[in-house]
Design a protein around this motif. Structure first.
Motif, short mmCIF file in Angstrom:
data_model
loop_
_atom_site.label_atom_id
_atom_site.label_comp_id
_atom_site.label_asym_id
_atom_site.label_seq_id
_atom_site.Cartn_x
_atom_site.Cartn_y
_atom_site.Cartn_z
N TYR A 152 34.63 -33.46 9.76
CA TYR A 152 33.74 -34.29 10.58
C TYR A 152 33.36 -35.61 9.92
N GLY A 153 34.06 -35.96 8.83
CA GLY A 153 33.76 -37.22 8.15
C GLY A 153 34.04 -38.42 9.04
N THR A 154 35.12 -38.35 9.84
CA THR A 154 35.45 -39.47 10.72
C THR A 154 34.35 -39.68 11.74
N SER A 166 34.41 -26.68 19.75
CA SER A 166 34.20 -25.92 18.52
C SER A 166 35.51 -25.40 17.94
N VAL A 167 36.60 -25.41 18.72
CA VAL A 167 37.86 -24.91 18.17
C VAL A 167 38.76 -26.04 17.67
N MET A 168 38.27 -27.30 17.75
CA MET A 168 39.12 -28.41 17.31
C MET A 168 39.15 -28.53 15.80
N SER A 169 40.28 -29.06 15.29
CA SER A 169 40.40 -29.22 13.84
C SER A 169 39.37 -30.23 13.34
N PRO A 170 38.56 -29.84 12.33
CA PRO A 170 37.53 -30.77 11.86
C PRO A 170 38.04 -31.86 10.93
N THR A 171 39.33 -31.81 10.53
CA THR A 171 39.80 -32.81 9.57
C THR A 171 40.80 -33.79 10.17
N GLN A 172 41.43 -33.44 11.30
CA GLN A 172 42.37 -34.36 11.94
C GLN A 172 41.59 -35.52 12.57
N ILE A 173 42.05 -36.75 12.35
CA ILE A 173 41.25 -37.88 12.82
C ILE A 173 41.14 -37.90 14.33
N THR A 174 42.25 -37.68 15.07
CA THR A 174 42.16 -37.75 16.53
C THR A 174 41.31 -36.63 17.10
N SER A 175 41.44 -35.41 16.54
CA SER A 175 40.62 -34.34 17.11
C SER A 175 39.15 -34.55 16.77
N GLN A 176 38.87 -35.25 15.65
CA GLN A 176 37.48 -35.61 15.37
C GLN A 176 36.97 -36.61 16.40
N GLY A 177 37.87 -37.51 16.83
CA GLY A 177 37.50 -38.44 17.89
C GLY A 177 37.14 -37.69 19.16
N LEU A 178 37.95 -36.66 19.49
CA LEU A 178 37.65 -35.86 20.68
C LEU A 178 36.33 -35.10 20.51
N GLY A 188 26.23 -28.27 17.95
CA GLY A 188 27.36 -29.13 17.61
C GLY A 188 27.03 -30.04 16.45
N THR A 189 25.81 -30.59 16.43
CA THR A 189 25.40 -31.50 15.35
C THR A 189 25.32 -30.75 14.04
N LEU A 190 24.57 -29.62 14.05
CA LEU A 190 24.37 -28.87 12.81
C LEU A 190 25.69 -28.42 12.23
N ARG A 191 26.57 -27.93 13.11
CA ARG A 191 27.84 -27.44 12.63
C ARG A 191 28.60 -28.53 11.89
N SER A 192 28.67 -29.73 12.51
CA SER A 192 29.45 -30.78 11.86
C SER A 192 28.78 -31.22 10.57
N VAL A 193 27.44 -31.32 10.57
CA VAL A 193 26.77 -31.79 9.35
C VAL A 193 26.96 -30.78 8.22
N VAL A 194 26.72 -29.50 8.52
CA VAL A 194 26.83 -28.49 7.45
C VAL A 194 28.25 -28.44 6.92
N GLN A 195 29.22 -28.45 7.85
CA GLN A 195 30.61 -28.37 7.38
C GLN A 195 30.99 -29.61 6.59
N ASN A 196 30.37 -30.74 6.94
CA ASN A 196 30.68 -31.98 6.23
C ASN A 196 30.13 -31.98 4.82
#
Lengths: 533, 236
Positions: A74-76, A495-507, B32-40
């Motif tokens: 989720y960095g992107t 919630s099932v999208m890849s958290p590291t792929q840039i495009t899926s992070q966009g989605l 959704g927010t918490l999940r992304s922040v914690v995982q980040n």
């Protein structure tokens, strides 16, 4: 009796905080009273994402650590929304400023509030400059080079200023300082914002012109009919917050997914400054500084040097803004009786839009003195008589502008801007009659026609209001259930999208934007259901 | 206290149902927010290897690098990545000013930053003239073409590796030691092995300081795939 100064008044008469506000500020059109609140929400969003980004930013390794952030889960999303949150904050600052300029809220008793607001705007642009330069990409290198040029031009202490703000020349010194100033400015904004906010509470939110009868000082007197802050205003604020955050999410997320986004609007870092590809990226500053960038291309700027050019082209307008509450002291808020401030405001906006567009289309191309002078004189010569003419008509009762007056003034700069673009495009069709130029010209002519039509309709008082239907009690429950179903569906999908792929992070960002929109829409629905607002 | 009417009870139920819907919708946003922040903020396990891989050097055309493919005192820069994808290294075949191979002897190199010493093995190949070292400048991380090898015939810094960014100079003939600052550390040397039978070269180990910008030579990047080989690139 001696007159108490502002500090004595603030200290000796503590004001209720937060203040109750009239109902019309929460109803249709009431959003104009909350532009400051939206800036605050964007600022807090920036602080939160900024703190998270600090976990991964390394000044010793600026570019690589920025690029790596894109691939951390989720960095992107966090980084692109941090960038666009800043863009939206700046846009909101400009809107807040113009709104208050046009409705006249810089007048007594809000002069100091206005001054702190201008300082806050300068700090916001400055913090964005430092943040934008932290990535270490080719745009950041261009921005710091221009910054050094301006700082070095400061008489006597120029080289000290340059090293204080931008380091001693080595990369580690530069990026450590950018990081430091970025935080220092965030702290300064927070402190000054607290002052600005407290002054707003002290002076009350400026009531509508209907209440005050356009008389200065415009102060809101609390009446027994005012509803309690909790839950009425709180829920309204929550609603605005959700919509603002949805806006911050949707734009960069869509731009992340779209291919070939131009460098000026790309939410992702560009190539490294040391990369051989760097020369293919046009040396753009961030869009909110494009006007300064174009000003430096003027012949007069080249002979003055970058520092004095900036003093001339941005220092003068700022000095003017600082002085506004002190030379425009008439005790009327009527927009038709403040022609000087209104027309300079409109002309300033035309300059701002015009120079920005010019800088984006023709970056770095020198402008001769005559062209530059024409650019500054034509809007001045057109707008000032136009404003006086309009004001005169309204005053004589020949135009039924009334409520729509500010809308007319708001649409004028847009009309001016589109006229400039259309002019350029017609010129380019004459010089280079290509298919692309013809298409651009036709589209612009259509937009110009529509805008002129809208202006005409506003000036001659056409009413756009459409009757709205009230939802029934059951209608609320049905809509609420639909919102809830959509929200659950969206969270399940993203919630099932890849958290590291840039495009899926966009989605994922798009999904989050939809969730926040639904949340905001639900709060609106709930207010309508529970409070009949 | 009055008994609530049917309408009031119905109203209350509807209100509670709305509140439940609100909890669901806003809860979805918060989740959704918490999940992304914690995982980040969970620190990522950096990509990398647990030990140095042995990578044979290949040409872009798919053949292993042989001695004849390497030009003595090549003015062009030849690099290969080792041990990770983002860690380029110089590959040099050193010669004298007449472009005759020079035998490079094992030597001891000093790190000026902490005044310690480490051993660097000598050149490999039939003439013991092929050496390799990290191509990331130890001063501030500049990479080729900013940092490059000047052949002994060139006018400035002959026979040295010079970084145009800030002027750091290293001596490839004596283990890539520091000649002039501002750098305070030599370039880490790649230990090469030479297979006489197949006339091919492999990178096996790094000695000396850690590669600039990495917490260790084996972290902060991704592994080279396919394993067992690394391809050399030639630039001006």
């Amino acid at each position: 009796m001696t007159k108490e100064n502002l500090i004595e008044k603030l200290m000796n008469e503590p004001q209720p905080l937060p203040r109750k506000v009239p109902d019309y500020m929460r109803q249709k059109g009431g959003i104009w009273y909350w532009t400051g609140a939206m800036i605050m929400i964007a600022f807090f969003y920036e602080v939160m994402t900024g703190v998270i980004l600090f976990f991964y930013y390394q000044p010793s390794n600026a570019y690589i650590s920025t690029e790596n952030t894109l691939h951390i889960p989720y960095g992107t999303v966090i980084m692109t929304t941090h960038l666009y949150g800043a863009y939206i904050m700046i846009a909101l600052v400009y809107i807040h400023l113009l709104r208050n300029l046009f409705v006249g809220s810089y007048k007594k008793p809000r002069q100091v509030q206005w001054l702190t607001g201008i300082v806050l705007m300068i700090l916001t642009v400055a913090i964005s400059y430092f943040g934008y330069s932290m990535t270490g990409d080719v745009l950041s290198a261009d921005a710091t080079d221009v910054g050094r040029g301006i700082a070095n031009g400061f008489p006597v202490i120029g080289s000290y200023l340059s090293t204080i703000f931008l380091g001693n020349g080595s990369d580690i010194s530069l990026f450590s300082r950018l990081e430091g100033w970025h935080i220092i400015l965030a702290g300064s904004i927070l402190i000054l914002f607290a002052v600005h906010f407290f002054l707003a509470e002290y002076n009350t939110i400026m009531p509508s012109a209907k209440e005050t009868g356009f008389k200065v000082p415009a102060i809101d007197k609390e009446e027994p009919s005012y509803k309690a802050w909790y839950p009425y205003n709180l829920l309204y604020m929550v609603q605005i917050a959700f919509f603002t955050i949805a806006l911050i999410f949707i734009i960069p997320s869509l731009l992340t997914i779209l291919p070939n986004v131009p460098a000026l609007f790309s939410p992702l870092p560009q190539v490294a400054a040391s990369s051989p590809l760097a020369s293919s990226v046009p040396p753009y500053p961030p869009w909110f500084l494009l006007f300064v960038y174009k000003e430096l291309d003027f012949q007069v700027s080249t002979s003055l040097g970058p520092f004095w050019a900036v003093v001339l082209f941005t220092g003068l307008p700022l000095a003017y803004l600082f002085a506004v509450p002190y030379f425009e002291k008439k005790d009327t808020l009527k927009i038709t009786k403040r022609n000087i401030v209104v027309s300079t405001g409109v002309v300033g906006l035309i300059y701002l839009f015009g120079l920005s567009a010019w800088g984006a289309l023709d970056p770095g191309i020198p402008v001769s003195n005559i062209t530059g002078l024409l650019f500054f004189i034509i809007p001045l010569a057109v707008v000032i008589p136009l404003i006086y003419y309009l004001a005169n008509r309204i005053e004589l009762g020949k135009s039924s502008l009334g409520e729509n007056a500010w809308k007319v003034y708001a649409i004028l700069p847009i009309l001016g801007f589109i006229s400039i673009l259309t002019g350029i495009s017609v010129y380019s069709v004459i010089v280079y009659p290509t298919f692309y130029n013809y298409t651009a010209m036709i589209i612009l002519l259509v937009i110009l026609g529509l805008t002129s039509l809208a202006t005409f309709a506003l000036v001659y008082g056409v009413n756009f209001k459409t009757p709205t239907k009230k939802l029934t009690d059951k209608g609320h429950l049905v809509f609420g259930s639909i919102y809830a179903f959509l929200a659950i569906a969206i969270i399940a999908i993203i919630s099932v999208m890849s958290p590291t792929q840039i495009t899926s992070q966009g989605l994922y960002g798009v999904g989050m934007a939809l969730l926040f929109t639904l949340a905001g829409a639900f709060v609106k629905l709930y207010r309508s259901h529970a409070f009949k607002e | 206290m009055s008994v609530p009417t049917r309408d009031e009870i119905k109203d209350k139920d509807r209100r509670n149902f709305m509140k439940l819907l609100g909890v669901m919708i806003i809860g979805a946003g918060v989740a959704g927010t918490l999940r992304s922040v914690v995982q980040n903020i969970i620190p990522p396990i950096e990509g990398g290897a647990s030990s140095f891989p042995i990578l044979t050097l290949y040409l872009p055309n798919g053949n292993p690098v042989s001695t004849d493919d390497l030009i003595v005192n090549n003015p062009q820069t030849v690099t290969f990545n080792f041990p990770l994808e983002n860690e380029p290294n110089f590959l040099l075949r050193l010669g004298d000013s007449n472009n005759k191979d020079v035998e490079i002897n094992p030597t001891e190199v000093r790190i000026p930053a902490n005044n310690t010493k480490y051993k660097v093995p000598g050149g490999v190949g039939p003439y013991k003239s092929v050496v390799a070292a990290s191509a990331i400048c130890q001063h501030l991380g500049c990479i080729p073409p900013e940092i490059h090898f000047n052949p002994p015939s060139s006018s400035s810094f002959p026979g040295k590796i010079h970084c145009d960014c800030h002027g750091s100079t290293y001596d490839p003939y004596s283990g890539f030691g520091v000649v002039t600052g501002p750098t305070q550390a030599p370039l880490p040397s790649v230990v090469l092995s030479y297979d006489e039978k197949s006339d091919s070269y492999s990178a096996t180990l790094l000695v000396g300081p850690t590669i600039y910008g990495h917490s260790s030579d084996l972290t902060g990047g991704s592994n080279i795939t396919p394993s067992g080989k690394t391809t050399v690139t030639t630039t001006q």
